[in-house]
Design a protein around this motif. Structure first.
Motif, PDB file in Angstrom:
ATOM      1  N   VAL A   1      11.268  -3.007 -13.513  1.00 18.64           N
ATOM      2  CA  VAL A   1      12.451  -3.467 -14.245  1.00 18.64           C
ATOM      3  C   VAL A   1      13.522  -3.965 -13.273  1.00 18.64           C
ATOM      4  CG1 VAL A   1      14.382  -2.731 -15.700  1.00 18.64           C
ATOM      5  CG2 VAL A   1      12.045  -2.047 -16.285  1.00 18.64           C
ATOM      6  N   ALA A   2      13.745  -3.222 -12.199  1.00 10.61           N
ATOM      7  CA  ALA A   2      14.756  -3.618 -11.218  1.00 10.61           C
ATOM      8  C   ALA A   2      14.391  -4.942 -10.553  1.00 10.61           C
ATOM      9  CB  ALA A   2      14.916  -2.520 -10.162  1.00 10.61           C
ATOM     10  N   ARG A   3      13.114  -5.140 -10.267  1.00  9.68           N
ATOM     11  CA  ARG A   3      12.677  -6.403  -9.672  1.00  9.68           C
ATOM     12  C   ARG A   3      12.892  -7.562 -10.644  1.00  9.68           C
ATOM     13  NH1 ARG A   3      11.676  -7.788  -4.672  1.00  9.68           N
ATOM     14  NH2 ARG A   3       9.689  -8.801  -5.089  1.00  9.68           N
ATOM     15  N   ALA A   4      12.664  -7.323 -11.943  1.00 14.65           N
ATOM     16  CA  ALA A   4      12.902  -8.369 -12.938  1.00 14.65           C
ATOM     17  C   ALA A   4      14.381  -8.736 -12.990  1.00 14.65           C
ATOM     18  CB  ALA A   4      12.413  -7.906 -14.312  1.00 14.65           C
ATOM     19  N   VAL A   5      15.250  -7.748 -12.902  1.00 16.75           N
ATOM     20  CA  VAL A   5      16.692  -8.016 -12.906  1.00 16.75           C
ATOM     21  C   VAL A   5      17.087  -8.788 -11.638  1.00 16.75           C
ATOM     22  CG1 VAL A   5      18.995  -6.991 -12.940  1.00 16.75           C
ATOM     23  CG2 VAL A   5      17.181  -6.019 -14.356  1.00 16.75           C
ATOM     24  N   GLN A   6      16.454  -8.464 -10.507  1.00 19.47           N
ATOM     25  CA  GLN A   6      16.689  -9.248  -9.297  1.00 19.47           C
ATOM     26  C   GLN A   6      16.322 -10.713  -9.521  1.00 19.47           C
ATOM     27  OE1 GLN A   6      14.328  -6.915  -6.396  1.00 19.47           O
ATOM     28  NE2 GLN A   6      16.200  -6.788  -5.179  1.00 19.47           N
ATOM     29  N   GLY A   7      15.196 -10.950 -10.195  1.00 25.54           N
ATOM     30  CA  GLY A   7      14.776 -12.316 -10.489  1.00 25.54           C
ATOM     31  C   GLY A   7      15.773 -13.044 -11.372  1.00 25.54           C
ATOM     32  N   LEU A   8      16.297 -12.341 -12.376  1.00 25.44           N
ATOM     33  CA  LEU A   8      17.306 -12.930 -13.262  1.00 25.44           C
ATOM     34  C   LEU A   8      18.549 -13.330 -12.465  1.00 25.44           C
ATOM     35  CD1 LEU A   8      18.399 -11.711 -16.751  1.00 25.44           C
ATOM     36  CD2 LEU A   8      20.124 -12.013 -14.986  1.00 25.44           C
ATOM     37  N   ALA A   9      19.024 -12.425 -11.615  1.00 24.28           N
ATOM     38  CA  ALA A   9      20.220 -12.707 -10.819  1.00 24.28           C
ATOM     39  C   ALA A   9      19.981 -13.887  -9.872  1.00 24.28           C
ATOM     40  CB  ALA A   9      20.621 -11.460 -10.036  1.00 24.28           C
TER      41      ALA A   9
ATOM     42  N   PRO B   1       0.817  -1.230   0.000  1.00 21.12           N
ATOM     43  CA  PRO B   1       0.000   0.000   0.000  1.00 21.12           C
ATOM     44  C   PRO B   1       0.846   1.273   0.000  1.00 21.12           C
ATOM     45  CG  PRO B   1      -0.859  -1.591   1.573  1.00 21.12           C
ATOM     46  CD  PRO B   1       0.474  -2.110   1.126  1.00 21.12           C
ATOM     47  N   HIS B   2       1.964   1.277   0.700  1.00 18.49           N
ATOM     48  CA  HIS B   2       2.841   2.450   0.749  1.00 18.49           C
ATOM     49  C   HIS B   2       3.532   2.669  -0.601  1.00 18.49           C
ATOM     50  CE1 HIS B   2       2.636   2.793   5.219  1.00 18.49           C
ATOM     51  NE2 HIS B   2       2.401   1.497   5.117  1.00 18.49           N
ATOM     52  N   ILE B   3       3.969   1.580  -1.240  1.00 17.23           N
ATOM     53  CA  ILE B   3       4.596   1.694  -2.554  1.00 17.23           C
ATOM     54  C   ILE B   3       3.598   2.224  -3.572  1.00 17.23           C
ATOM     55  CG2 ILE B   3       5.699   0.401  -4.422  1.00 17.23           C
ATOM     56  CD1 ILE B   3       6.740  -1.551  -2.312  1.00 17.23           C
ATOM     57  N   GLN B   4       2.373   1.732  -3.516  1.00 11.21           N
ATOM     58  CA  GLN B   4       1.341   2.174  -4.448  1.00 11.21           C
ATOM     59  C   GLN B   4       1.091   3.672  -4.321  1.00 11.21           C
ATOM     60  OE1 GLN B   4      -2.537   0.400  -3.855  1.00 11.21           O
ATOM     61  NE2 GLN B   4      -3.100   0.733  -5.999  1.00 11.21           N
ATOM     62  N   GLN B   5       1.033   4.150  -3.099  1.00  8.91           N
ATOM     63  CA  GLN B   5       0.764   5.569  -2.872  1.00  8.91           C
ATOM     64  C   GLN B   5       1.945   6.440  -3.314  1.00  8.91           C
ATOM     65  OE1 GLN B   5      -0.075   6.505   1.211  1.00  8.91           O
ATOM     66  NE2 GLN B   5      -0.685   8.604   0.793  1.00  8.91           N
ATOM     67  N   GLU B   6       3.165   5.995  -3.062  1.00  5.55           N
ATOM     68  CA  GLU B   6       4.335   6.816  -3.353  1.00  5.55           C
ATOM     69  C   GLU B   6       4.671   6.860  -4.838  1.00  5.55           C
ATOM     70  OE1 GLU B   6       9.081   7.002  -2.139  1.00  5.55           O
ATOM     71  OE2 GLU B   6       7.613   6.160  -0.732  1.00  5.55           O
ATOM     72  N   LEU B   7       4.535   5.729  -5.526  1.00  5.24           N
ATOM     73  CA  LEU B   7       4.952   5.670  -6.929  1.00  5.24           C
ATOM     74  C   LEU B   7       3.797   5.678  -7.917  1.00  5.24           C
ATOM     75  CD1 LEU B   7       7.937   3.139  -6.809  1.00  5.24           C
ATOM     76  CD2 LEU B   7       7.964   5.627  -6.597  1.00  5.24           C
ATOM     77  N   GLY B   8       2.571   5.727  -7.420  1.00  2.71           N
ATOM     78  CA  GLY B   8       1.419   5.864  -8.305  1.00  2.71           C
ATOM     79  C   GLY B   8       1.060   4.621  -9.087  1.00  2.71           C
TER      80      GLY B   8
ATOM     81  N   GLY C   1      15.736   0.132  -4.765  1.00  2.80           N
ATOM     82  CA  GLY C   1      15.577   0.917  -3.553  1.00  2.80           C
ATOM     83  C   GLY C   1      15.491   2.414  -3.790  1.00  2.80           C
ATOM     84  N   VAL C   2      16.110   2.885  -4.876  1.00  2.58           N
ATOM     85  CA  VAL C   2      16.092   4.331  -5.162  1.00  2.58           C
ATOM     86  C   VAL C   2      15.140   4.682  -6.301  1.00  2.58           C
ATOM     87  CG1 VAL C   2      18.450   4.592  -4.328  1.00  2.58           C
ATOM     88  CG2 VAL C   2      18.050   4.208  -6.776  1.00  2.58           C
ATOM     89  N   ALA C   3      14.403   3.692  -6.827  1.00  3.87           N
ATOM     90  CA  ALA C   3      13.517   3.918  -7.974  1.00  3.87           C
ATOM     91  C   ALA C   3      12.495   5.011  -7.675  1.00  3.87           C
ATOM     92  CB  ALA C   3      12.814   2.623  -8.358  1.00  3.87           C
ATOM     93  N   GLN C   4      12.324   5.908  -8.630  1.00  5.00           N
ATOM     94  CA  GLN C   4      11.373   7.008  -8.463  1.00  5.00           C
ATOM     95  C   GLN C   4      10.136   6.847  -9.331  1.00  5.00           C
ATOM     96  OE1 GLN C   4      11.823   9.473  -6.108  1.00  5.00           O
ATOM     97  NE2 GLN C   4      13.561   8.141  -5.551  1.00  5.00           N
ATOM     98  N   THR C   5      10.102   5.790 -10.148  1.00  5.88           N
ATOM     99  CA  THR C   5       8.938   5.533 -10.991  1.00  5.88           C
ATOM    100  C   THR C   5       8.522   4.077 -10.858  1.00  5.88           C
ATOM    101  OG1 THR C   5      10.207   4.919 -12.969  1.00  5.88           O
ATOM    102  CG2 THR C   5       9.710   7.273 -12.649  1.00  5.88           C
TER     103      THR C   5
END
Length: 483
Positions: free
Chosen positions: A110-118, A41-48, A100-104
């Motif tokens: 995209v960063a989460r997908a790269v985490q999955g790849l790693a 819920p916090h991520i949804q509110q902050e990043l839209g 962690g620093v993503a603003q959009t």
């Protein structure tokens, strides 16, 4: 065949450090699957994020991770497990920093997908490195038990840690905490982990392509089933494609000179049963974490922090079972112990399914969680042992990949099926009151109980097969003396 010779295995005084490095990586990547759960819920509110887009914070990680696991396992066999392990941790650490620093919203996905790849490349190497670092049967069993406890407890620990960060600081710290942990693992790994022998050969491209696309299609179809329903073409088409691709994969592997997954790994009843059983129990337990956290917040009104701490009893049982399995495993048949643990887990989930809108956390929820923690904690350790049983060094990477693939696919299948069950129970497109929501959660846990019943059936099959194998071995050993 190995192209290089394995270095000497670590001495006893360094094996604790070896285990700590392996477990640090495994816990970091296991936590990441659930650490954002209480923060959504916090991520949804902050990043839209939109409501549908929010689910891709989890799904982008799961989709890439599940699709590439077996390819990652094969890469470790060919290029060196330590090398692939370190490369995976480096990429995961950088992706965690980016997330962690993503603003959009787009950048976070995209960063989460790269985490999955790693993770898909690093995690299969962890279990294979553990097996090669602890060659003695007793030491290996102890190390696998601790490793399994970390996997089993990872989801609940992630929810606890995520709740703490979200409540007191920011959801971003749940991702940024990976940066110092990853840096420490990368610094220690070349010093303490064995490189392991690299196999000569190359990647089985047709096999890699069919299984990667097949696993990706399966995970994507299950994700869409949870959102669009089982009758949606966005669900049906990828699931049908997944079946076709998996069949093609089996046909390719039967003829491949250097298969990405040697089909001989499935010749053992106990290994095949371990993969199926793992799918079932992880599907039940992962979904329990997901839905119970919503019940605790949406129905009982607990905060994210309180919800996280509500899982401490289960987490404690997971880690305590490391010592219980060592004690009981030396005194009774492990197949019998597996059946008993799954029966206990079935009882715990059935007990939890009796909750309603007025059920207090203590004792009607905490006691079933304790029972579940004991049963699941023992079962996940034993299924890990069985999944790696009698596996040679040349197949350790592939077997590790299968264990982790079963784990990941189990979570996806369970969550997809049970999300549909919940939606059917509460009604689509409605905003149910707490009593109706509680009925939906109870229905979810009732179906989860059936998952455990299926796992009991699988475990009984393993028990029967092992007894027949022992009888045949006894007859063969007695035959010469009768002549």
């Amino acid at each position: 065949m190995s192209a290089t010779t394995s270095p000497a295995r670590p001495g006893a005084d360094r094996r604790g450090v070896v285990l700590a490095v392996i477990l640090g990586c495994q816990l970091m990547m296991t936590l990441d699957a659930s650490i954002v759960t209480t923060a959504l819920p916090h991520i949804q509110q902050e990043l839209g994020f939109t409501d549908s887009g929010l689910s891709w914070i989890q799904n982008s990680y799961v989709l890439v991770f599940g699709g590439l696991l077996l390819l990652g396992a094969r890469a470790g066999d060919l290029f060196g497990r330590r090398r692939v392990f370190v490369a995976g941790v480096v990429v995961f650490t950088l992706a965690s920093l980016l997330a962690g620093v993503a603003q959009t919203a787009e950048l976070l996905i995209v960063a989460r997908a790269v985490q999955g790849l790693a993770s898909a490349f690093a995690i299969p190497a962890t279990l294979a490195l553990l097996v090669s670092s602890f060659p003695a049967p007793e030491e290996r069993a102890r190390a696998i038990a601790v490793y399994s406890a970390v996997i089993g407890a990872g989801a609940s620990v992630g929810i606890i840690v995520g709740g703490v960060f979200t409540q007191f600081w920011s959801w971003r710290w749940g991702l940024l905490i990976n940066v110092p942990i990853g840096a420490l693992v990368v610094a220690l790994a070349p010093r303490v982990l064995p490189e392991g022998g690299r196999q000569s050969g190359r990647i089985d491209v047709p096999g890699a392509l069919t299984i990667t696309l097949g696993m990706s299609a399966l995970v994507y179809g299950l994700v869409e089933a949870a959102e669009a329903g089982w009758s949606s073409p966005f669900t049906i088409v990828p699931l049908v494609a997944a079946v076709v691709l998996v069949v093609a994969f089996v046909l390719v592997e039967r003829r491949a000179a250097q298969p990405i997954v040697p089909l001989r790994l499935f010749a053992s009843v106990q290994r095949s049963g371990a993969y199926v059983g793992r799918v079932l129990i992880v599907g039940a337990m992962f979904s329990m974490f997901y839905f119970l956290s919503q019940y605790l917040q949406n129905v009982l009104g607990l905060s994210p922090l309180e919800t996280g701490f509500a899982y401490i009893p289960t987490t404690a049982m997971f880690f305590a079972m490391v010592y219980v399995v060592r004690f009981l495993g030396a005194r009774m048949n492990k197949s019998t112990l597996l059946v008993a643990s799954l029966v206990l887990a079935t009882v715990g989930m059935a007990w939890l399914s009796r909750l309603d809108a007025t059920t207090p956390y203590f004792p009607q929820i905490v006691l079933p969680l304790l029972v579940l923690g004991v049963g699941q904690g023992i079962a996940i350790i034993l299924f890990t042992e069985l999944g790696m049983a009698d596996v040679g060094q040349s197949d350790a990477g592939a077997a590790s990949g299968l264990v982790n693939t079963a784990h990941q696919i189990g979570g996806s299948i369970g969550l997809a099926i049970l999300t549909v069950i919940f939606a059917s129970a509460v009604g689509h497109g409605t905003d149910p009151d707490p009593a109706v929501q509680a009925e939906g959660y109870a229905a979810v846990f009732q179906v989860s109980t059936l998952f455990y019943v299926g796992a009991v059936v699988v475990a009984v099959g393993i028990l029967v097969a092992n007894r027949r194998s022992r009888r045949r071995a006894a007859l063969l050993s007695a035959a010469p003396s009768a002549v």
